[in-house]
Design a protein around this motif. Structure first.
Motif, PDB file in Angstrom:
ATOM      1  N   SER A 200       0.846  -1.190   0.000  1.00 34.42           N
ATOM      2  CA  SER A 200       0.000   0.000   0.000  1.00 34.42           C
ATOM      3  C   SER A 200       0.886   1.247   0.000  1.00 34.42           C
ATOM      4  CB  SER A 200      -0.885   0.020   1.251  1.00 34.42           C
ATOM      5  OG  SER A 200      -1.845  -0.986   1.158  1.00 34.42           O
ATOM      6  N   ILE A 201       0.505   2.169  -0.800  1.00 33.34           N
ATOM      7  CA  ILE A 201       1.254   3.423  -0.874  1.00 33.34           C
ATOM      8  C   ILE A 201       0.492   4.454  -0.052  1.00 33.34           C
ATOM      9  CG2 ILE A 201       2.083   5.201  -2.417  1.00 33.34           C
ATOM     10  CD1 ILE A 201       1.828   2.940  -4.609  1.00 33.34           C
ATOM     11  N   LEU A 944       4.002   4.143  -8.823  1.00 31.15           N
ATOM     12  CA  LEU A 944       3.015   4.319  -7.762  1.00 31.15           C
ATOM     13  C   LEU A 944       1.624   4.538  -8.347  1.00 31.15           C
ATOM     14  CD1 LEU A 944       4.795   6.625  -5.167  1.00 31.15           C
ATOM     15  CD2 LEU A 944       4.427   4.176  -5.051  1.00 31.15           C
TER      16      LEU A 944
ATOM     17  N   ARG B  64      -5.929   2.305   2.294  1.00 27.70           N
ATOM     18  CA  ARG B  64      -4.910   3.324   2.413  1.00 27.70           C
ATOM     19  C   ARG B  64      -3.986   3.381   1.202  1.00 27.70           C
ATOM     20  NH1 ARG B  64      -4.449   5.322   7.484  1.00 27.70           N
ATOM     21  NH2 ARG B  64      -5.809   4.379   9.038  1.00 27.70           N
ATOM     22  N   ASP B  65      -4.201   2.553   0.267  1.00 24.19           N
ATOM     23  CA  ASP B  65      -3.280   2.524  -0.868  1.00 24.19           C
ATOM     24  C   ASP B  65      -3.539   3.732  -1.772  1.00 24.19           C
ATOM     25  OD1 ASP B  65      -1.520   1.887  -2.782  1.00 24.19           O
ATOM     26  OD2 ASP B  65      -2.639   0.183  -3.606  1.00 24.19           O
ATOM     27  N   TYR B  66      -2.562   4.641  -1.758  1.00 23.51           N
ATOM     28  CA  TYR B  66      -2.752   5.899  -2.475  1.00 23.51           C
ATOM     29  C   TYR B  66      -2.815   5.685  -3.993  1.00 23.51           C
ATOM     30  CZ  TYR B  66      -2.416  10.935  -3.144  1.00 23.51           C
ATOM     31  OH  TYR B  66      -2.676  12.227  -3.474  1.00 23.51           O
ATOM     32  N   SER B  67      -2.266   4.556  -4.451  1.00 21.91           N
ATOM     33  CA  SER B  67      -2.290   4.306  -5.901  1.00 21.91           C
ATOM     34  C   SER B  67      -3.729   4.206  -6.408  1.00 21.91           C
ATOM     35  CB  SER B  67      -1.533   3.029  -6.242  1.00 21.91           C
ATOM     36  OG  SER B  67      -2.265   1.913  -5.817  1.00 21.91           O
ATOM     37  N   LEU B  70      -4.597   7.656  -7.246  1.00 18.27           N
ATOM     38  CA  LEU B  70      -3.898   8.044  -8.474  1.00 18.27           C
ATOM     39  C   LEU B  70      -4.574   7.406  -9.692  1.00 18.27           C
ATOM     40  CD1 LEU B  70      -0.252   7.660  -7.205  1.00 18.27           C
ATOM     41  CD2 LEU B  70      -1.569   9.766  -7.470  1.00 18.27           C
TER      42      LEU B  70
END
Lengths: 1143, 420
Positions: A200-201, A944, B64-67, B70
């Motif tokens: 997770s990013i 990402l 929570r994965d910001y990708s 995006l």
């Protein structure tokens, strides 16, 4: 619950097989069925009866599944009985004997509410289950709770189940395990979750990444700026390094140009131009000289040529040309003329010969008079074709006429042969061939036939009616005879007298009976008197009574006889009359014997019977009267029949007469027609056929007449044609009777003659033309020779012609040569003029050059040219240097650069340039590193952006979680099942050890024939309660110390004790065993049978076996009252009768 | 003019309840929500819509994965290139999302205010969109009440994340009544939050678009967005468009006529064959076996084999499109085989004990504690919680398990062929 009877109505191979299981006292039912007898089928049927026939039954072969039926008569503990039929199906498969469906409580009544599982496990025993139970005891090492529970439930056993559950649970999960499936799944789930976190990013990480990119972008920009500055510096020094030499060179060139001063502005090509002009002027002079020489030579050659212009005159040339053209033709004509003249002569001879062959004697010059004109030939040929048609058509008609005549003759002969009945009477009678007359005859035949049929029908009807009337007459006659033979009925007077006499007798008798009855009432005397009367009736008296009894019947004796003979249907009680009247009062009273009370009563009874008989006779008399009336009616009918019969006979005679009359008229008709009388059908068929044949003959003869007329017409036409033909052929010289073929041959011959004649004439004309042409050519040649070659010898025309042509050839060649020379002279003259012109032009251009250079001679011109050249080179160098300077100055003004650089020198610039290069290299390295960092960070950002690792990992984690959930659910289920069963086993032990152990102990001792005293509870090595077996000598042995057979018996004892214990709580099902004792030895089998016999008092016991020996052992072990042996007979192959199996 | 109304994208939210097995169409399940989102963008482009309205819950709150953000941003960029405007409100999940807070979206995307109702008027499109985002995860006040009055001369659309007046299985956030929405005077209410598509009203249109991609077995049927055509006079046409890539389905098979385990499998196989012939995309199937059946006990006893067999023929028949989500046994024993009334004998006493446990929470809890305490300590929260959670201290859950335990014991004790 027990079975009183089991009916295998339709099941497997069995049909209508009944096992009677009712017994007065509880006993062991031993059902013996040898192989193929259906023991196993019966067991399945029994189970199917209780709990339904399975969906996939193996017993639906002889009968369809829907036909399978098992029934039983049941009795419950309260003595209620119920007959129930089970069919195969899904719903409402139970029915009472009357077909009423059983459901709910009624349906569960047959199993006493016991579920199938419990019945199967507890009440259905086989050796396999016995062995399985014994193994369970061994497996649990006699653990008390498990042993008791297993015996109480039957089935697999608590120990085995607990062990399997424990193993399954252990395989799924252990608290500190790693390889167990649930442990592994939980680990995998945690790993996947970690992977989600790792992949997770976070937004902050993304922002940090963006910030680092921005920093890298700043670094890269700064270094880029430095690089650009250094590169600009480098460019400036490089420019200086390039420009400085050029500036020096430009200064030197400017100095040299100044030294030259003013110079004529000659073009750069001035020297070359001048040289070219000088060369051209020189070339022109040389060419003029050369042309002059050539002109002189040509003129000399032309003067030497001698040409005869007169020869070349056009008139001569035309004639000579024709001569040349016609000479070859002339020579060929000279050769062919004699040959063709000979051929012409031969052709004329052949023409004469051809005419002779045609029989024509004419001169050659008159041959044309024989030429047949085209219209005449066409007409002849047309007549020839018409003649062929006329002749052939007439011939064809004549052929058809002959054929028709033949056919008509045959048809006529056939008709004569077909005459009906060729007898002497008919022979002379010609049959009418006219269709109208035949038709009339046919109508007559039809009319006769119709009348005959009608007559026959009427006659048949009359005959039938006559027969019916005769039969009716016969019936009435027979009825009359019957009635006449019936005898005479009794008269009324006789009957009245008889009735009166009977009434009087009856009254007297009754009076006597009353008097004697009063006297004899009570007292010993009367009794004795009664006894003596009873014993004193003599045979004679009884006979008299019997005789007297016949008297009233005397009058009716005739009637009785009649009835006996012919009318049994009246069923009169003639015998009863004889019996009944046997007790006549007159006979009784007239005997004078002491009164017999019993006899009197008998007489009274007879009197009543007599009265009844009299009534019967009266009825019979009434029926006789009816018969009389019937007799009269029959007589009247008989007479009517006879009258009707007479009428019918008269009518029949009249009809017969009409028939005969008709027959006579028919014969007459046949006679008139000249044919033998035959049946109308045959006659009609003959006449029909004869009519058709006659019509055909008529048609044939009409056709022959028509053909004759046509032949005559054609003959006339043929004659006309012949006349015209003769006239025509005479015109071509043919004889008057010439045939068409001859005329055609003549025409063909004439054609050939005239074709040859025409060809001969053509040849003759061509020969004349040739001869004419030869003569004309020679004449023209003579004229030409006389004009052009007068010296040549005439008449030798070939030589003359050749000489003329040779001379002509020579003359023309000389003329041609002269023409060529004159053309060359003209060309040379023109060339000389051009050279003169060029020379003058070069002179003029040289003058212009000198004028522009400001000189007056050529040597001065050359000096001026050199000065101009040098000035021009210097100017060009200056321009080039200037251009280089502009190029090297990167757009700066060279003057500005010159001012900027001042006194700077190249080495100094070189050193500065090197310094800049070094700095630039350093900055470039730094910049590339910064760009790489930036790209790397941007790529990271792109990764990402495109990352999906966390999502994938989340899916994986979800999958692992679900896998773990399934396994955990299974583990929970298995562990709870283990816990429940383990606790229940303990609970069961605590509740039931005492009673079950007591019962089992006694049974065990009995089953082992006392070898073992019994059973006790004790504690094992781990303080667990265990089962202990006590030998007769007091030795205590654990379950593992028992032999296999003894373990079997121990399990059986426990099992039976458990059932017995259950009996206290509920109604039991029958205990059904399948070859349970197959591996018991005889002694223990007997012991077991004895125990089972006694166990029958607990519940009904059915032991199925296919061992005969077991029956024998049972009989030895059990008294008759405790045993019923049933033998299953092999099912018959195709019978539907009930087979009763009795003890 | 057209706009598309979508909601509850829950991007990258994993599909739940799918235990992996050999032959399962794993790849087809991956990133189902992203591919559904791409279908949504594809629909906007194909239909050349002018506006996309998103009624909240773009992401899972705890994701929570910001990708994911995006990715969403990239998809919105595709719409920007086509000139499609996007208006969205935050839902309860978005309000809690870390992604929402940090993500910068392309300039064609308008996120409506969290502070008060906001109106975006697109004069050139002839439409005005009113809406308010969730400021927090749990908004319990009636947001719709404060929405502005309609703007005349424009088509008015209300964009709202709400449960209206309550929907089963959904938190009662931003509650409001249907009458309230209807009386607002808008032409169309584009609602989000409820995952099942529902048209509450047609005059005016009040529509839950439903979620874009189902995530678990309770969200069965097709999922997608609503394509709306409008003109100056108002809404002219509304239609649902399926955009999901994976679908959940429930398959009920009545085993009343099944005579044995194999026959039961055959019935299930037939049902799967019918289903396979009618599916056009990857489908997660929950098989529910029902009916009063002779194979009731066998199914319980051989539940593992049952599941494996069902998975095998789903793989065989499904051509890579069927995933067996779960097999539920809701069969009952035949009345003739029922043993629940039996109270005597060893078997009766065993059944009596089970009956007693069902009514004695303390005994049941004690049993669970003694037998399952080792597992309880190791169970992760994900297995303990939720509707399908293994709540080992929950008597109700344990009682439900006792039915299966009874069947398991009966079959084990009396063999595979023995009915219960």
């Amino acid at each position: 619950m027990k079975l009183l009877r089991l009916d295998l109505l339709a099941f497997g191979p069995l049909q209508g097989t009944t096992i009677e299981l009712a017994s007065e006292a509880p006993c062991l039912h031993l059902v013996y069925g040898p192989n193929e007898a259906g023991k196993s089928t019966a067991l399945r049927a029994l189970h199917g009866f209780f709990y339904g026939i399975p969906e996939a039954t193996p017993d639906a072969h002889r009968f369809r599944a829907s036909e399978l039926r098992v029934a039983a008569l049941l009795q419950d503990a309260r003595g209620r009985e119920l007959y129930v039929v089970r069919r195969k199906g899904r719903k409402q498969t139970l029915a009472a004997a009357d077909g009423t469906p059983l459901a709910g409580a009624d349906a569960s009544w047959i199993t006493a509410g016991m579920p199938e599982a419990q019945f199967r496990s507890m009440f259905a025993l086989s050796y396999d289950t016995l062995e399985q139970g014994a193994d369970e005891l061994l497996g649990s090492a006699g653990e008390l709770g498990q042993s008791l529970f297993s015996a109480g439930t039957g089935g697999v056993g608590a120990h085995a189940v607990l062990e399997s559950l424990r193993q399954e649970a252990d395989a799924l999960y252990r608290p500190r395990g790693r390889t167990q499936r649930l442990n592994a799944a939980l680990t995998a789930f945690e790993d996947a979750k970690r992977s989600v976190r790792e992949q997770s990013i976070r937004a902050e990480a993304f922002a940090e990444q963006q910030r680092s990119i921005e920093a890298a972008e700043e670094d890269a920009s700064r270094l880029q700026l430095q690089r650009q500055q250094l590169m600009a510096e480098r460019v400036r020094f490089e420019r200086a390094r390039r420009v400085l030499p050029l500036l020096a060179k430009r200064a030197e060139l400017r100095r040299q140009r100044a030294e030259l001063g003013e110079v004529a502005a000659l073009p750069g090509s001035a020297t070359e131009d001048r040289r070219l002009l000088e060369r051209a002027r020189r070339d022109a002079s040389l060419r003029i000289e050369h042309v002059d020489g050539e002109i002189a030579k040509l003129e000399e050659a032309r003067a030497a040529l001698a040409v005869n212009d007169a020869w070349l005159e056009p008139v001569n040339q035309v004639q000579l040309s024709e001569l040349r053209d016609r000479l070859l033709q002339y020579r060929r004509a000279q050769r062919t003329l004699p040959v063709r003249r000979d051929a012409l002569s031969r052709a004329q001879g052949e023409l004469h010969a051809m005419l002779e062959r045609l029989g024509l004697q004419v001169e050659f010059a008159q041959i044309d008079s024989l030429r047949v004109s085209r219209p005449l030939e066409a007409k002849i040929r047309e007549y020839a074709r018409r003649g062929e048609t006329v002749i052939s058509r007439r011939a064809e008609l004549a052929r058809q006429l002959a054929a028709k005549r033949d056919e008509a003759a045959k048809q006529r002969g056939g008709l004569v042969a077909r005459r009906f009945d060729p007898g002497s009477t008919v022979r002379q009678i010609e049959l009418p061939l006219s269709p109208e007359r035949v038709s009339l005859t046919l109508d007559q035949v039809t009319e006769f036939e119709r009348a005959s049929v009608e007559l026959e029908r009427e006659l048949r009807a009359a005959t039938d009616k006559l027969r019916q009337e005769e039969e009716a007459l016969e019936r009435t006659r027979r009825d009359l005879e019957a009635l006449a033979n019936a005898g005479q009925p009794p008269t009324e007077l006789q009957l009245t007298a008889a009735r009166e006499e009977r009434r009087v007798l009856s009254l007297r008798l009754r009076e006597e009976l009353r008097v004697n009855a009063r006297g004899a009432a009570g007292g010993e005397r009367a009794v004795r008197s009664q006894s003596s009367v009873a014993g004193s009736v003599t045979p004679g008296a009884r006979s008299g009574v019997a005789n007297a009894g016949n008297a009233p019947e005397a009058g009716s004796e005739d009637v009785r006889r009649t009835n006996v003979r012919g009318a049994r249907s009246l069923e009169l009680p003639v015998d009863a009359g004889a019996r009944g009247v046997g007790g006549s009062p007159a006979a009784v009273l007239g005997a004078g014997e002491p009164f017999d009370l019993a006899g009197a009563e008998e007489l009274l009874r007879l009197l009543d019977a007599q009265s009844e008989t009299a009534d019967v006779i009266a009825d019979r008399l009434r029926r006789e009267a009816t018969r009389v009336a019937e007799f009269a009616r029959l007589r009247a009918a008989h007479a009517g029949c006879e009258r009707q019969l007479e009428k019918l006979r008269s009518a029949a005679a009249a009809l017969a007469e009409r028939a005969r009359d008709s027959e006579r008229r028919w014969l007459e008709l046949c006679s008139r027609a000249g044919v033998a009388p035959r049946a109308p059908g045959l006659m009609r068929a003959f006449l029909t056929e004869h009519r058709a044949e006659a019509l055909r003959l008529d048609s044939l003869e009409r056709e022959a007449s028509r053909l004759e007329r046509e032949v005559e017409t054609e003959s006339a036409q043929q004659e006309n044609w012949r006349t015209s033909w003769n006239e025509l052929v005479a015109k071509i010289g043919s004889p008057a009777d010439a045939s068409v073929a001859e005329v055609e041959a003549m025409l063909t011959g004439l054609h050939d003659v005239f074709a040859r004649l025409d060809a001969t004439k053509n040849d003759s004309r061509e020969i004349e033309v040739l001869a004419h042409e030869v003569a004309a050519f020679e004449r023209e040649l003579a004229v030409l020779q006389a004009r052009l070659l007068p010296d040549a010898e005439p008449a030798v025309w070939d030589a003359v012609a050749d000489a003329l042509l040779a001379r002509d050839h020579a003359e023309r060649r000389a003329a041609d040569r002269r023409g060529q020379l004159e053309a060359q002279l003209t060309a040379r003259g023109a060339e000389r003029e051009r050279a003169l012109h060029e020379h003058a032009a070069t002179e003029r251009e040289l003058a212009v050059l000198m004028q522009s250079a400001g000189v007056t001679n050529l040597s001065a011109l050359e000096a001026a040219e050199e000065a101009a050249r040098r000035a021009r080179v210097l100017d060009e160098s200056l321009a080039q240097v200037q251009a280089e300077l502009l190029a090297a100055a990167d757009g700066f003004e060279p003057a500005a650069l010159e001012g900027e650089l001042g006194s700077t020198v190249v080495p100094e610039v070189q050193a500065r340039l090197q310094e800049v290069e070094d700095a630039l290299e350093r900055v470039e390295v730094e910049r590339e590193a910064a760009v790489h960092t930036l790209e790397s960070r941007r790529a990271g950002l792109a990764r990402l952006r495109e990352s999906r690792g966390a999502a994938d990992a989340a899916l994986d984690a979800g999958a692992e979680l679900e896998n773990a959930r399934l396994l955990a659910q299974r583990y929970v289920r298995v562990k709870l099942a283990f816990g429940v069963l383990a606790r229940e086993v303990e609970r069961y032990r605590e509740r039931h050890t005492g009673p079950i152990l007591r019962g089992a102990s006694a049974l065990f001792s009995q089953l082992t024939q006392g070898a073992w005293r019994g059973l006790e509870a004790d504690f094992g090595d781990s303080d667990e309660p265990v089962l202990i077996c006590v030998r007769s000598n007091g030795d205590r042995v654990g379950v593992r110390g028992l032999s296999a057979g003894t373990r079997d018996q121990l399990y059986l004892a426990l099992r039976l004790a458990s059932i017995e214990q259950l009996s206290a709580a509920r109604e039991l099902m029958p205990l059904v065993m399948d070859d349970l004792l197959v591996h018991f030895d005889d002694d223990r089998a007997k012991a077991a049978l004895q125990a089972l016999g006694e166990f029958a008092s607990v519940t009904q016991v059915l032991l199925f076996t296919h061992h005969q020996r077991l029956c024998e052992l049972a009989r030895e072990a059990l008294p008759e009252s405790k045993l019923r042996v049933h033998r299953l007979a092999p099912p018959p192959t195709a019978t539907r009768e009930l087979t009763l199996v009795r003890p | 003019m057209k706009f598309v109304h979508a909601a509850d994208l829950h991007l990258d939210s994993p599909l739940r309840g799918l235990a992996r097995y050999a032959g399962a169409p794993v790849e087809e399940m991956r990133l189902a929500s992203r591919r559904a989102c791409e279908n949504l963008v594809g629909l906007c482009l194909a239909e050349q819509v002018d506006l996309l309205l998103l009624a909240g819950d773009l992401y899972d709150g705890d994701w929570r994965d910001y990708s994911t953000g995006l990715y969403f941003s990239a998809q919105m960029s595709r719409l920007r290139e086509a000139g499609v405007q996007v208006v969205l409100v935050r839902g309860n999940h978005d309000a809690a999302s870390q992604i929402t807070r940090h993500l910068r979206l392309p300039d064609n995307v308008y996120e409506l205010s969290i502070d008060s109702p906001q109106t975006l008027s697109f004069e050139d499109l002839g439409i005005a969109v009113h809406g308010q985002s969730f400021a927090t995860r749990a908004v319990t006040e009636n947001l719709a009440r404060a929405y502005p009055e309609r703007i005349s001369q424009l088509v008015n659309v209300g964009l709202l994340h709400t449960s209206v007046n309550g929907r089963a299985g959904h938190e009662p956030y931003a509650p409001c009544s249907l009458d309230e929405l209807v009386n607002k005077g808008y032409d169309y209410w584009a609602l989000g939050h409820v995952h099942a598509r529902e048209v509450l009203s047609e005059t005016p249109w009040v529509v839950f678009a439903g979620n874009l991609q189902a995530r678990h077995a309770r969200e069965i049927g097709e999922k997608g967005a609503t394509l709306v055509s409008y003109s100056a006079s108002g809404i002219t046409h509304v239609e649902h468009r399926a955009l999901d890539v994976v679908r959940y389905a429930t398959l009920r098979v009545d085993l009343a006529r099944a005579s044995g385990f194999d026959a039961a499998l055959e019935s299930a196989r037939d049902a799967f064959a019918d289903l396979a012939a009618n599916v056009d995309r990857t489908t997660a199937v929950r098989l529910i076996l029902t009916g009063e059946s002779a194979v009731h006990s066998q199914l319980h006893a051989r539940d593992v084999a049952l599941l494996e067999n069902v998975r095998a023929f789903a793989t065989d028949l499904g051509a890579g499109q069927l995933w067996v989500e779960k097999v539920l046994l809701e069969t009952k024993p035949l009345a003739s085989h029922a043993s629940s009334q039996l109270e005597d004998g060893a078997l009766g006493e065993l059944l009596g004990y089970l009956k007693q446990l069902r009514s004695d929470d303390a005994a049941l809890f004690q049993l669970s504690s003694e037998e399952l305490h080792e597992l309880r300590a190791k169970l992760p929260a994900e297995l303990r919680d939720g509707e399908d959670g293994l709540r080992l201290d929950d008597p109700q859950r344990l009682r439900a398990e006792l039915d299966a335990v009874e069947q398991l014991l009966l079959v084990r004790l009396f063999g595979m062929e023995a009915p219960a």
